[in-house]
Design an enzyme around this catalytic site. Structure first.
Site, PDB file in Angstrom:
ATOM      1  N   HIS A  76      53.313  14.032  80.745  1.00 52.38           N
ATOM      2  CA  HIS A  76      53.844  15.402  80.094  1.00 52.38           C
ATOM      3  C   HIS A  76      52.736  16.505  80.608  1.00 52.38           C
ATOM      4  O   HIS A  76      51.649  15.520  80.407  1.00 52.38           O
ATOM      5  CB  HIS A  76      53.595  14.899  78.188  1.00 52.38           C
ATOM      6  CG  HIS A  76      53.082  16.090  77.669  1.00 52.38           C
ATOM      7  ND1 HIS A  76      55.105  16.204  77.586  1.00 52.38           N
ATOM      8  CD2 HIS A  76      52.781  17.260  77.419  1.00 52.38           C
ATOM      9  CE1 HIS A  76      54.882  16.663  76.690  1.00 52.38           C
ATOM     10  NE2 HIS A  76      54.015  17.811  76.603  1.00 52.38           N
TER      11      HIS A  76
ATOM     12  N   MET B  42      64.558  12.579  81.397  1.00 50.34           N
ATOM     13  CA  MET B  42      63.774  14.037  80.198  1.00 50.34           C
ATOM     14  C   MET B  42      65.045  13.019  79.246  1.00 50.34           C
ATOM     15  O   MET B  42      66.002  14.614  78.304  1.00 50.34           O
ATOM     16  CB  MET B  42      64.795  15.293  80.831  1.00 50.34           C
ATOM     17  CG  MET B  42      64.072  15.692  82.317  1.00 50.34           C
ATOM     18  SD  MET B  42      62.568  15.991  81.750  1.00 50.34           S
ATOM     19  CE  MET B  42      62.501  17.554  81.240  1.00 50.34           C
ATOM     20  N   ARG B  43      65.326  12.679  78.749  1.00 50.56           N
ATOM     21  CA  ARG B  43      65.930  12.202  77.004  1.00 50.56           C
ATOM     22  C   ARG B  43      64.760  11.491  76.108  1.00 50.56           C
ATOM     23  O   ARG B  43      63.967  10.369  76.937  1.00 50.56           O
ATOM     24  CB  ARG B  43      67.030  10.713  77.683  1.00 50.56           C
ATOM     25  CG  ARG B  43      68.006  11.664  78.995  1.00 50.56           C
ATOM     26  CD  ARG B  43      68.915  12.431  77.890  1.00 50.56           C
ATOM     27  NE  ARG B  43      69.962  12.074  78.751  1.00 50.56           N
ATOM     28  CZ  ARG B  43      70.806  13.623  78.388  1.00 50.56           C
ATOM     29  NH1 ARG B  43      71.398  13.746  77.301  1.00 50.56           N
ATOM     30  NH2 ARG B  43      71.783  14.239  78.977  1.00 50.56           N
TER      31      ARG B  43
ATOM     32  N   ASN C  27      54.503   7.011  79.648  1.00 52.07           N
ATOM     33  CA  ASN C  27      55.005   8.188  79.900  1.00 52.07           C
ATOM     34  C   ASN C  27      54.724   9.962  80.318  1.00 52.07           C
ATOM     35  O   ASN C  27      52.979   9.601  80.211  1.00 52.07           O
ATOM     36  CB  ASN C  27      55.663   9.369  78.017  1.00 52.07           C
ATOM     37  CG  ASN C  27      56.792  10.153  79.131  1.00 52.07           C
ATOM     38  OD1 ASN C  27      57.193  11.077  80.106  1.00 52.07           O
ATOM     39  ND2 ASN C  27      56.375  11.475  77.828  1.00 52.07           N
TER      40      ASN C  27
HETATM   41  C1  GRF Z   1      57.156  16.685  84.926  1.00 52.94           C
HETATM   42  O1  GRF Z   1      56.068  17.503  85.513  1.00 52.94           O
HETATM   43  C2  GRF Z   1      56.474  15.252  84.382  1.00 52.94           C
HETATM   44  O2  GRF Z   1      55.268  15.848  83.558  1.00 52.94           O
HETATM   45  C3  GRF Z   1      57.705  15.676  83.479  1.00 52.94           C
HETATM   46  O3  GRF Z   1      59.277  16.271  84.474  1.00 52.94           O
HETATM   47  C4  GRF Z   1      58.269  16.378  85.588  1.00 52.94           C
HETATM   48  C5  GRF Z   1      59.261  15.725  86.064  1.00 52.94           C
HETATM   49  O4  GRF Z   1      58.537  16.594  87.567  1.00 52.94           O
HETATM   50  N1  GRF Z   1      57.611  14.875  82.201  1.00 52.94           N
HETATM   51  P1  GRF Z   1      58.934  15.252  88.826  1.00 52.94           P
HETATM   52  O5  GRF Z   1      60.681  14.665  88.816  1.00 52.94           O
HETATM   53  O6  GRF Z   1      58.149  14.182  89.172  1.00 52.94           O
HETATM   54  O7  GRF Z   1      59.254  15.799  89.923  1.00 52.94           O
END
Ligand code: GRF
Length: 256
Positions: free
Chosen positions: A154, A131-132, A152
């Site tokens: 998304h 998340m960065r 990535n």
């Molecule tokens: C996922 O929905 C991904 O697309 C987003 O963050 C979420 C992460 O979920 N970037 P997890 O930690 O893999 O369960």
């Protein structure tokens, strides 16, 4: 042929990480996980890494940023603020002080992350709920336009709903379909070349939770497929013809 070695970056629960681990163990994913890295020392994903004896890297972003605010941290010696600001559209509406603080503190964190990653061999950096934002400081040390090496996933059908809350944004907007996108990472926000997308129906009886659950299931499969294409050397990034503003985009060509 040696299997693809991936470094997985996570911040939270890590269901994508778990899927990659499981697919790798079953042989459905032609890749090995070289390390699991996080910005968040409390991420549950780290417990998943432990369970499978995967090497862990922790770069505590929040603590590092706080230390900079208290005058304790310095930017890395090879950090060039002008260069980074000239490359990225991120934070372009923020005032100068906030924008500079953002990129300086991220570079400090990224230097720590890169230094720890250097202990491992890896072919590709896989963001799985990291998340960065990764800035040009990090990206330029790992990849180039000729060789994208950061991928990535998304939680929306890009370019709709970039940002952190793809499923929430799709649901709140009243979309009839949601989806996920696997893409390479460039200097923008969720703007890099798209590798794979999958959509699912959003039904009238769906809740935000059920939308997220449907989306995540699809993410695990879509990431596996995209990574297998990468491992097989089937993804090529090419420059598109300039659009009507004269802008060239980088797009992927997938060979079958
Ligand atoms: C996922 O929905 C991904 O697309 C987003 O963050 C979420 C992460 O979920 N970037 P997890 O930690 O893999 O369960």
């Amino acid at each position: 042929m040696n299997p693809l070695k991936i470094g997985v970056l996570v911040s939270g629960g890590g269901t994508n990480l778990q899927a990659l681990i499981d697919f790798s163990l079953s042989g459905d994913l032609k890749a090995q996980i070289a390390f699991v890295a996080t910005d968040n020392p409390a991420a549950y994903a780290l417990q998943r890494a432990d369970r499978h004896k995967l090497p862990k890297i922790i770069t505590p972003y929040s603590a590092i940023i706080k230390a900079w605010d208290n005058g304790i941290q310095l930017p890395p010696h090879d950090f060039n603020l002008e260069d980074v600001l000239g490359k990225t559209p991120l934070m372009s509406t923020a005032d100068t002080e906030r924008r500079e603080r953002f990129f300086i503190t991220r570079a400090i964190c990224e230097a720590d992350l890169l230094q720890q990653m250097a202990a491992y061999e890896y072919d590709l950096v896989v963001l799985a709920g990291f998340m960065r934002t990764l800035t040009p400081y990090f990206l330029d040390k790992v990849q180039s336009k000729d060789r994208f090496r950061v991928m990535n996933i998304h939680p929306a059908l890009l370019p709709a709903f970039p940002g952190r809350n793809g499923y929430g944004d799709s649901f709140n907007f009243g979309c009839k379909v949601g989806g996920c996108t696997v893409h390479f990472v460039d200097y923008g926000a969720d703007s890099g070349p798209i590798i794979a997308q999958k959509a699912f129906d959003i039904e009238p009886e769906d809740s935000l939770d059920s939308v997220k659950a449907k989306g995540l299931q699809l993410e695990w499969q879509t990431y596996k497929k995209a990574l297998n294409l990468y491992a097989a050397g089937k993804i090529e990034v090419v420059a598109s013809a300039p659009d009507n503003l004269g802008k060239t985009r980088y797009v992927t060509k997938i060979s079958i």
